[in-house]
Design an enzyme around this catalytic site. Structure first.
Site, PDB file in Angstrom:
ATOM      1  N   HIS A 192      78.362  30.200 106.917  1.00  0.00           N
ATOM      2  CA  HIS A 192      77.885  31.373 106.173  1.00  0.00           C
ATOM      3  C   HIS A 192      76.378  31.494 106.450  1.00  0.00           C
ATOM      4  CE1 HIS A 192      77.009  34.283 103.116  1.00  0.00           C
ATOM      5  NE2 HIS A 192      76.125  33.467 102.581  1.00  0.00           N
ATOM      6  N   ARG A 232      65.629  29.678  98.059  1.00  0.00           N
ATOM      7  CA  ARG A 232      64.583  29.544  99.076  1.00  0.00           C
ATOM      8  C   ARG A 232      63.337  30.279  98.592  1.00  0.00           C
ATOM      9  NH1 ARG A 232      66.002  29.896 105.371  1.00  0.00           N
ATOM     10  NH2 ARG A 232      63.984  29.383 106.208  1.00  0.00           N
ATOM     11  N   ASP A 249      81.441  37.689 103.567  1.00  0.00           N
ATOM     12  CA  ASP A 249      81.300  38.098 104.975  1.00  0.00           C
ATOM     13  C   ASP A 249      82.564  38.822 105.435  1.00  0.00           C
ATOM     14  OD1 ASP A 249      78.758  36.541 105.277  1.00  0.00           O
ATOM     15  OD2 ASP A 249      80.120  34.903 104.841  1.00  0.00           O
ATOM     16  N   ARG A 261      63.719  25.842 106.217  1.00  0.00           N
ATOM     17  CA  ARG A 261      65.156  25.645 106.059  1.00  0.00           C
ATOM     18  C   ARG A 261      65.482  24.181 105.717  1.00  0.00           C
ATOM     19  NH1 ARG A 261      69.707  28.438 107.051  1.00  0.00           N
ATOM     20  NH2 ARG A 261      71.524  27.249 107.684  1.00  0.00           N
ATOM     21  N   GLY A 285      75.057  27.470  87.829  1.00  0.00           N
ATOM     22  CA  GLY A 285      74.102  28.560  88.081  1.00  0.00           C
ATOM     23  C   GLY A 285      74.429  29.742  87.182  1.00  0.00           C
ATOM     24  N   ALA A 286      74.921  29.405  85.982  1.00  0.00           N
ATOM     25  CA  ALA A 286      75.503  30.431  85.103  1.00  0.00           C
ATOM     26  C   ALA A 286      74.473  31.389  84.515  1.00  0.00           C
ATOM     27  CB  ALA A 286      76.290  29.757  83.993  1.00  0.00           C
ATOM     28  N   ALA A 287      73.192  31.035  84.600  1.00  0.00           N
ATOM     29  CA  ALA A 287      72.169  31.956  84.089  1.00  0.00           C
ATOM     30  C   ALA A 287      71.650  32.871  85.194  1.00  0.00           C
ATOM     31  CB  ALA A 287      71.009  31.149  83.490  1.00  0.00           C
ATOM     32  N   ALA A 332      76.301  34.979  88.678  1.00  0.00           N
ATOM     33  CA  ALA A 332      77.126  34.600  87.531  1.00  0.00           C
ATOM     34  C   ALA A 332      77.233  35.722  86.507  1.00  0.00           C
ATOM     35  CB  ALA A 332      76.553  33.340  86.881  1.00  0.00           C
ATOM     36  N   GLN A 390      76.262  16.466  91.761  1.00  0.00           N
ATOM     37  CA  GLN A 390      77.354  17.167  91.069  1.00  0.00           C
ATOM     38  C   GLN A 390      78.710  16.718  91.619  1.00  0.00           C
ATOM     39  OE1 GLN A 390      76.490  21.389  90.708  1.00  0.00           O
ATOM     40  NE2 GLN A 390      74.739  20.978  89.401  1.00  0.00           N
ATOM     41  N   ASN A 414      68.880  20.986  98.093  1.00  0.00           N
ATOM     42  CA  ASN A 414      70.267  21.227  97.699  1.00  0.00           C
ATOM     43  C   ASN A 414      71.171  20.036  97.969  1.00  0.00           C
ATOM     44  OD1 ASN A 414      70.521  23.905  96.459  1.00  0.00           O
ATOM     45  ND2 ASN A 414      69.374  24.471  98.282  1.00  0.00           N
TER      46      ASN A 414
HETATM   47  P1  NAI Z   1      69.855  33.006  91.118  1.00  0.00           P
HETATM   48  O1  NAI Z   1      68.572  32.378  91.533  1.00  0.00           O
HETATM   49  O2  NAI Z   1      69.861  34.288  90.382  1.00  0.00           O
HETATM   50  O3  NAI Z   1      70.684  31.954  90.225  1.00  0.00           O
HETATM   51  C1  NAI Z   1      70.813  30.610  90.581  1.00  0.00           C
HETATM   52  C2  NAI Z   1      70.970  29.833  89.297  1.00  0.00           C
HETATM   53  O4  NAI Z   1      71.261  28.474  89.653  1.00  0.00           O
HETATM   54  C3  NAI Z   1      69.695  29.809  88.445  1.00  0.00           C
HETATM   55  O5  NAI Z   1      70.001  30.184  87.121  1.00  0.00           O
HETATM   56  C4  NAI Z   1      69.239  28.357  88.544  1.00  0.00           C
HETATM   57  O6  NAI Z   1      68.579  27.907  87.379  1.00  0.00           O
HETATM   58  C5  NAI Z   1      70.581  27.656  88.740  1.00  0.00           C
HETATM   59  N1  NAI Z   1      70.471  26.292  89.250  1.00  0.00           N
HETATM   60  C6  NAI Z   1      69.554  25.776  90.110  1.00  0.00           C
HETATM   61  N2  NAI Z   1      69.769  24.467  90.268  1.00  0.00           N
HETATM   62  C7  NAI Z   1      70.848  24.139  89.520  1.00  0.00           C
HETATM   63  C8  NAI Z   1      71.545  22.940  89.256  1.00  0.00           C
HETATM   64  N3  NAI Z   1      71.159  21.793  89.802  1.00  0.00           N
HETATM   65  N4  NAI Z   1      72.609  22.981  88.426  1.00  0.00           N
HETATM   66  C9  NAI Z   1      72.998  24.124  87.858  1.00  0.00           C
HETATM   67  N5  NAI Z   1      72.368  25.307  88.042  1.00  0.00           N
HETATM   68  C10 NAI Z   1      71.311  25.308  88.872  1.00  0.00           C
HETATM   69  O7  NAI Z   1      70.748  33.087  92.444  1.00  0.00           O
HETATM   70  P2  NAI Z   1      72.043  33.938  92.749  1.00  0.00           P
HETATM   71  O8  NAI Z   1      71.654  35.248  93.311  1.00  0.00           O
HETATM   72  O9  NAI Z   1      72.950  33.895  91.592  1.00  0.00           O
HETATM   73  O10 NAI Z   1      72.635  33.088  93.990  1.00  0.00           O
HETATM   74  C11 NAI Z   1      73.076  31.772  93.807  1.00  0.00           C
HETATM   75  C12 NAI Z   1      73.341  31.096  95.142  1.00  0.00           C
HETATM   76  O11 NAI Z   1      74.391  31.737  95.847  1.00  0.00           O
HETATM   77  C13 NAI Z   1      72.145  31.106  96.106  1.00  0.00           C
HETATM   78  O12 NAI Z   1      72.074  29.826  96.729  1.00  0.00           O
HETATM   79  C14 NAI Z   1      72.526  32.155  97.120  1.00  0.00           C
HETATM   80  O13 NAI Z   1      71.894  31.939  98.356  1.00  0.00           O
HETATM   81  C15 NAI Z   1      74.025  31.917  97.196  1.00  0.00           C
HETATM   82  N6  NAI Z   1      74.810  33.011  97.757  1.00  0.00           N
HETATM   83  C16 NAI Z   1      75.882  32.652  98.555  1.00  0.00           C
HETATM   84  C17 NAI Z   1      76.705  33.610  99.090  1.00  0.00           C
HETATM   85  C18 NAI Z   1      77.852  33.219  99.958  1.00  0.00           C
HETATM   86  O14 NAI Z   1      78.510  34.132 100.471  1.00  0.00           O
HETATM   87  N7  NAI Z   1      78.168  31.958 100.171  1.00  0.00           N
HETATM   88  C19 NAI Z   1      76.476  35.043  98.832  1.00  0.00           C
HETATM   89  C20 NAI Z   1      75.357  35.301  97.965  1.00  0.00           C
HETATM   90  C21 NAI Z   1      74.558  34.303  97.452  1.00  0.00           C
END
Ligand code: NAI
Length: 333
Positions: A185, A90, A157, A96, A9-11, A15, A110, A103
């Site tokens: 979470h 989402r 959290d 949900r 999710g590096a883009a 990230a 992966q 996912n």
């Molecule tokens: P974002 O939407 O900005 O970035 C997600 C990236 O993942 C996108 O660049 C997308 O193209 C990429 N992606 C999607 N499917 C992929 C795959 N199969 N392989 C590689 N890359 C893939 O989202 P953001 O804000 O960076 O959040 C990422 C995730 O982290 C979300 O699921 C969010 O809900 C979760 N999150 C979890 C937290 C936690 O405490 N566990 C806290 C905050 C966010």
């Protein structure tokens, strides 16, 4: 030798903060060289090339190499650490269960790739939501890697809980220790202050309950605030937490890499073996853990659990069991 660190999710937005923090040495050490591997999906490769350019333009001495790819097999080859941020977000109108389904496939695939290509010592941190269940699916697909090498992020959290207590007491965040996040979470998580302590300015230490002197707040508003913080940030920012998520990922991974401090514990989602605190076997459940210098961790045992806590811990366990069952059904359908 450089560590090979993969961020999926590096883009994305998390990230963007996280990569800089890793690249400048905040996570794996200020003298540890890194090879950064940036994994995203094919439509994001142009965006990712911009991230690579920016990383180069930071001119940081620790980054030996930066690789951008959409191929998990290439990304995970020989890697030492993986931070799985990439996930299907989402979307409006998505239920949900649809999110779980989308996912489940990503993390199963992966996981298989990790199984085949990563070092057996790799440490995998799952961030993408639903993080606990995604983590279970990844480790199930990677039987050649010890399941203890898979954890999920609940440190955000924990940091939120720590900040709430610190602000309430007018103390710095680092004065507050040993809070616990139990469970998922999600909004069923249980932020628990029963075993936490706070150091006062003169160095004396008291329990958080004695210092706060407001049990109703600690068993009510405090819990609700932490449980719903992600949604509150999203509503205000129109984007989900990213800077604080990246900081929490760094905290989690740094503690895993170097160990926790004496008499301190942190919370992370780990695989329950069914023998601790009545938590069912086979789910990734956030618990208090101590981490050793060799990167092994153990659950802190012997903490007393009140009836109030028991009820909350069971609610979040039930949700995790349901999520896991649903995800596995999707995968076998
Ligand atoms: P974002 O939407 O900005 O970035 C997600 C990236 O993942 C996108 O660049 C997308 O193209 C990429 N992606 C999607 N499917 C992929 C795959 N199969 N392989 C590689 N890359 C893939 O989202 P953001 O804000 O960076 O959040 C990422 C995730 O982290 C979300 O699921 C969010 O809900 C979760 N999150 C979890 C937290 C936690 O405490 N566990 C806290 C905050 C966010």
């Amino acid at each position: 030798m450089a560590l090979r660190v993969v961020v999926t999710g590096a883009a994305g937005q998390i990230a963007y903060s996280l990569l800089y923090s890793i690249a400048k040495g905040d996570v794996f050490g200020s003298d540890q060289k890194v090879e950064l591997v940036l994994l995203d999906i094919p439509p994001m490769m142009t965006v990712l090339s911009g991230v690579v350019m920016e990383l180069q333009d930071c001119a940081l001495p620790l980054v030996e190499k930066t690789i951008a790819t959409a191929d998990p097999d290439e990304a995970f080859k020989g890697c030492d650490a993986v931070i799985m941020v990439g996930a299907m977000p989402r979307k409006d109108g998505m239920e949900r269960k649809d999110l779980l389904k989308a996912n489940a496939r990503i993390f199963e695939t992966q996981g298989k790739s990790l199984n085949e290509f990563a070092k057996k010592t790799v440490k995998v941190l799952v961030v993408g939501n639903p993080a606990n269940t995604n983590c279970v699916l990844a480790l199930r697909s990677a039987p050649s890697i010890p399941s203890a090498n898979f954890t999920c992020l609940t440190r955000l959290d924990l940091n939120r809980a720590q900040a709430q207590v610190a602000y309430r007491l007018g103390r710095p965040c680092e004065a507050v220790s040993n809070l616990i996040i139990w469970g998922n979470h999600s909004s069923t998580q249980f932020p628990d202050a029963a075993h936490a302590s706070v150091a006062s300015a003169d160095g004396s230490v008291s329990s958080v309950y004695d210092a706060v002197k407001d049990d109703a707040w600690l068993t009510g508003e405090f819990i609700k605030t932490v449980q719903s913080r992600g949604g509150t940030v999203l509503k205000a920012r129109k984007l989900s937490s990213a800077m604080s998520a990246a900081k929490a990922i760094g905290d989690h991974m740094r503690d895993w890499w170097f160990g926790t401090k004496e008499n301190k514990w942190v919370s992370m989602g780990v695989l329950s073996d069914g023998t601790k605190y009545g938590i069912p076997e086979g789910i990734i459940y956030s618990m208090p853990v101590k981490i050793n210098a060799d990167k092994s961790w153990s659950v802190v045992e012997g903490l007393s659990i009140s009836d109030f806590a028991r009820e909350k811990m069971d609610v979040t366990a039930k949700e995790l069991l349901e999520e896991k069952e649903m995800a596995i059904q999707f995968l076998s359908a």
